[in-house]
Enzyme design. Structure first.
Site, PDB file in Angstrom:
ATOM      1  N   MET A  25       0.839  -1.175   0.000  1.00 14.21           N
ATOM      2  CA  MET A  25       0.000   0.000   0.000  1.00 14.21           C
ATOM      3  C   MET A  25       0.887   1.242   0.000  1.00 14.21           C
ATOM      4  O   MET A  25       1.370   1.660   1.038  1.00 14.21           O
ATOM      5  CB  MET A  25      -0.919  -0.005   1.224  1.00 14.21           C
ATOM      6  CG  MET A  25      -1.678   1.285   1.375  1.00 14.21           C
ATOM      7  SD  MET A  25      -2.705   1.383   2.831  1.00 14.21           S
ATOM      8  CE  MET A  25      -1.515   1.834   4.059  1.00 14.21           C
ATOM      9  N   PRO A  26       1.136   1.844  -1.147  1.00 15.75           N
ATOM     10  CA  PRO A  26       1.900   3.083  -1.178  1.00 15.75           C
ATOM     11  C   PRO A  26       1.131   4.227  -0.505  1.00 15.75           C
ATOM     12  O   PRO A  26      -0.084   4.349  -0.645  1.00 15.75           O
ATOM     13  CB  PRO A  26       2.074   3.370  -2.668  1.00 15.75           C
ATOM     14  CG  PRO A  26       1.843   2.063  -3.336  1.00 15.75           C
ATOM     15  CD  PRO A  26       0.862   1.339  -2.489  1.00 15.75           C
ATOM     16  N   TYR A  27       1.869   5.040   0.217  1.00 14.17           N
ATOM     17  CA  TYR A  27       1.324   6.221   0.885  1.00 14.17           C
ATOM     18  C   TYR A  27       2.247   7.387   0.567  1.00 14.17           C
ATOM     19  O   TYR A  27       3.456   7.310   0.800  1.00 14.17           O
ATOM     20  CB  TYR A  27       1.264   5.978   2.393  1.00 14.17           C
ATOM     21  CG  TYR A  27       0.989   7.218   3.211  1.00 14.17           C
ATOM     22  CD1 TYR A  27      -0.306   7.678   3.388  1.00 14.17           C
ATOM     23  CD2 TYR A  27       2.028   7.927   3.787  1.00 14.17           C
ATOM     24  CE1 TYR A  27      -0.562   8.816   4.143  1.00 14.17           C
ATOM     25  CE2 TYR A  27       1.778   9.067   4.543  1.00 14.17           C
ATOM     26  CZ  TYR A  27       0.489   9.504   4.710  1.00 14.17           C
ATOM     27  OH  TYR A  27       0.243  10.624   5.457  1.00 14.17           O
TER      28      TYR A  27
END
Length: 72
Positions: free
Chosen positions: A1-3
């Site tokens: 999950m890129p943030y």
């Protein structure tokens, strides 16, 4: 999950500009890292000029003096 967190000074960034940032960052992460765009989160935080410092002074004070990062 890129943030991804983007911090900008609160100086009238429009809703449309924010949407362009969110879309552009999401597309870049999708194409570069092959990540699912539905799992990519982009947060834009606007910081008041009094709360952003540069070269030992608040940006609000520097702007009042007519000083920008380019002029230093």
């Amino acid at each position: 999950m890129p943030y991804v967190k983007i911090e900008v000074t609160r100086e009238g960034v429009t809703r449309e500009q924010k949407q362009q940032l969110i879309k552009g960052i999401t597309d870049l992460i999708t194409s570069t890292l092959n990540k699912d765009p539905h799992l990519t989160h982009v947060v834009i935080q606007e910081i008041h000029l009094d709360d952003w410092g540069y070269a030992g002074e608040q940006v609000s004070v520097l702007r009042e003096k007519g000083i920008t990062a380019e002029k230093k």
